[in-house]
Write an enzyme that holds these catalytic residues in place. Structure first.
Site, PDB file in Angstrom:
ATOM      1  CG  ASP A 219      -2.027  -0.583   0.945  1.00  0.00           C
ATOM      2  OD1 ASP A 219      -2.341  -1.365  -0.415  1.00  0.00           O
ATOM      3  OD2 ASP A 219      -2.813  -1.431   1.709  1.00  0.00           O
ATOM      4  N   GLY A 220       2.066   1.158   0.519  1.00  0.00           N
ATOM      5  CA  GLY A 220       2.745   2.225   1.145  1.00  0.00           C
ATOM      6  C   GLY A 220       3.457   2.866  -0.027  1.00  0.00           C
TER       7      GLY A 220
ATOM      8  CG  ASN B   9      -5.410   5.381   2.697  1.00  0.00           C
ATOM      9  OD1 ASN B   9      -5.862   5.608   2.275  1.00  0.00           O
ATOM     10  ND2 ASN B   9      -3.373   4.993   3.036  1.00  0.00           N
TER      11      ASN B   9
ATOM     12  CB  ALA C 106      -5.792   3.542   6.107  1.00  0.00           C
TER      13      ALA C 106
ATOM     14  CG  LEU D 105     -11.277  -0.305   9.876  1.00  0.00           C
ATOM     15  CD1 LEU D 105     -12.888   0.264   9.525  1.00  0.00           C
ATOM     16  CD2 LEU D 105     -11.154  -1.549   8.903  1.00  0.00           C
ATOM     17  CB  SER D 106      -7.021   0.992  13.060  1.00  0.00           C
ATOM     18  OG  SER D 106      -6.846   0.096  12.843  1.00  0.00           O
TER      19      SER D 106
END
Lengths: 252, 252, 252, 252
Positions: free
Chosen positions: B34-35, B107, B149, B152-153
């Site tokens: 993703d990065g 993001n 990402a 959500l956490s």
């Protein structure tokens, strides 16, 4: 102008049917709790009449004014107000190809299991594509206005009214990843009670009378072309109001 | 075409600088986690070049293809693909009236306390009106893409990409009513480190290097006029992808 | 009797070192916020001296009395009080087989990533058996007393003091099933910073100064044989107190 | 030995009533989903007979073995097993001073609103002291075993079996501070349907048939003197099992 809980009325005041008055009304001023305002709001929206809610209940997310602020109603005459449109949802139940129930939601359409059942299995589609299998107590489809009502209790996010989204919030879902989902306003949502299900489900629009669903039924939810027009009298922002109401709600 | 982690390269292949190639490119195919895809995506967005991500990492919310699906790249030639625009956020730090830092988020922009501090106090404004005092570990401003990402956490909702919202998610807030809020895409968000604060805060855009903030600094976040153009090759819906990724994430 | 924030003092009052006074004290009356009371409480627990906290701060989960309730201190003399034991946690850091840090927690031991790092990977063991891989911002090990502090902000449950549990609460974990876990009071908890990790982590006990952890370090947490003895003067139940404080916390 | 879903049976096998066999049984081996095992477990607990569950369902928190692991049953003969006691809850409904319903819960006692009602108001007491007013869909009183069942779906914490707590989890509560609470195992819990309530509520023990409650009824919940004895055959820890099951649950 509608009034509720009237003790004694001057006989000079003629009370007419709301439906007779509404077509020519400039505003509908509604005194009541969220339920009453919600109900009147839908009538007003049919005629495009803006509504001002005065909170007589305990929480009052729908109300613009509190009981002690009635003097602010003079702003309606002086023109010191703004109008805010709130999104509505069209809700339809389809059984064997025919629409058998039709309603409009300002807050939400809630599909739940019966009190006796342990769990219900619902399929939620967006534009005919499967979003999620909800295996739990049920699912809420909410407007931004309704995001601070039942959806919030079930763990959903707060969505500001101008954001125009449809919010899908599972109720006590068994799968941990079945989280609340904020959807595009143009999505057509179908909630399907599976054909093989022996269970009945219930649909309730804006907390109203439950409509019994059978296996094979589909509940269609989409953005309504109509919207509700609220009168904004105060300078209170949505955030200010929401923080204030949540605070009161946490004390309730 | 960019490649990473290359073992040995045929000398006939000439590797050029991406910035030289990008202006004339039809697509950018990016292999990575993703990065890496995130980083390349921003370069591509400057030139309006659509990007295809191939997942080489463990989760890969950004990727369109998995390693075993490379044959699908031929669809780029046959024209069997669609394009999907993803919202970007402009992020600016303002100190004493001057912009001292500028970045673009695909993001999120994350403002947190230092590792040593116990708590930080941040004020979040929408169009100069106070949304919330966040008293806790910090706050996340996320795009719909970023909603799956870090946001959500931290307890934020999933927002589908076409919904175009700005998501404000407090991190471990002390006040229980400090909930995630889904905002209108046109909102201008200001996060202010209070003047009287003796603490430093940190800003990180898309998980990148932390930028140190001092009391009095303002982080401005708003929708970018640019957006990221993703190539969609498969028929997988966003929901299908998200459910699949969340499942993998729950196993990670 | 300890006092803080004293403006002017009658010279007839002799102020002695707390450690000199404590061995012969019947009670320690402590004026302050949660931090001050916490600190004094640990000193008192070394000598088995019961403590009465008077809240001078904003929230005050630790305090028995509010500022306006000082008259209730006369109950100490009339014997109208009860004692309540609160569980403490022994916290040790082990590096290459040696204990290099040792502390006692009344609220919690918190292991977090640095401000600059994006994520940390921690392994949590109970009696040498893997409980969970926490991949996120960190993990909190809390007593029931601490369950209403940082652990609550991170999504942990409220545990009543007499329940005697160790609470393990992940902070912004990436895996959705990494939920708070309530453990047996006799469990020996090990939190391991993986050997291959290039990242540093930080340990903070009861919100105190951060202790830097390196890869390979283990933080051992277990119930202390000592416990803290709180004086209960009022008839307020834990539930009443917690509901009242949460209400204030939601307004903070 | 009980079997369910038997296709064809050798006539040489004599099937007797479970209640006839149980008093002299060394173990009860039960094949089924969580519901079946739960039901058999309570019968077994009356006679103090340890039970081994074999999972035939989809999730199976109650089962020790999966279908493919039947060979491990030989450990019962070789003595390679351990026993684990699980807490049970006594559940009683009191109407006008008389006990009118009595049951034992291995997982939970759930008090909810009817399908048609919008919300219910319940008072929860611990040792006759008010814990919380739950204004919402209802409340769950769970054992540690039940903490991974419905209580988890409603947002409650995971409590390990040996911790011996009673868990109180509100279902979709309107007040944001109405959080799950982990209580002392010795607490006597009373859930009261308020006298002035016009609504009926429903009690369901371990997901069984709903019992109708009227205003003024009290549901009493306390730790049972009996407990359930589970046979542990594998070396799988509770944590390993819970993580594995949650992973499956997140895929369900």
């Amino acid at each position: 102008v509608e009034k509720s809980n009237i003790g004694e009325i001057d006989p000079a005041i003629k009370i007419k049917e709301m439906k007779t008055e509404l077509p020519d009304a400039d505003f509908l001023v509604c005194f009541g709790g969220d339920g009453t305002i919600l109900h009147a709001a839908k009538d007003a929206s049919s005629f495009g009449v803006p509504i001002v809610g005065v909170n007589m209940g305990s929480v009052g997310f729908m109300a613009e004014l509190e009981q002690g602020e009635l003097l602010q109603l003079t702003r309606l005459i002086s023109g010191e107000y703004s109008l805010e449109n709130r999104m509505l949802l069209d809700v339809r139940v389809i059984r064997e190809g025919r629409v058998i129930f039709r309603s409009t939601a300002l807050n939400d359409a809630v599909i739940t299991k019966g009190a006796v059942a342990r769990v219900i299995d619902l399929q939620v589609y967006g534009d005919k594509i499967l979003i999620s299998n909800v295996f739990g107590d049920g699912v809420i489809l909410a407007t931004p206005t309704g995001s601070t009502a039942y959806s919030l209790s079930a763990g959903g996010p707060i969505v500001e009214p101008t954001a125009e989204n449809i919010i899908m919030t599972p109720i006590s879902a068994h799968t941990l990843q079945a989280k609340a989902m904020v959807l595009d306003k143009n999505r057509l949502i179908d909630i399907v009670v599976p054909k093989q299900s022996r269970k009945t489900a219930y649909l309730s629009v804006d907390g109203g009378k439950a409509f019994k669903l059978f296996s094979g039924d589909t509940v269609e939810v989409s953005r309504s072309r109509r919207c509700l027009c609220l009168v904004k009298l105060s300078d209170k922002s949505f955030y200010e109001m929401i923080n204030h109401k949540l605070e009161r709600r946490s004390r309730a």
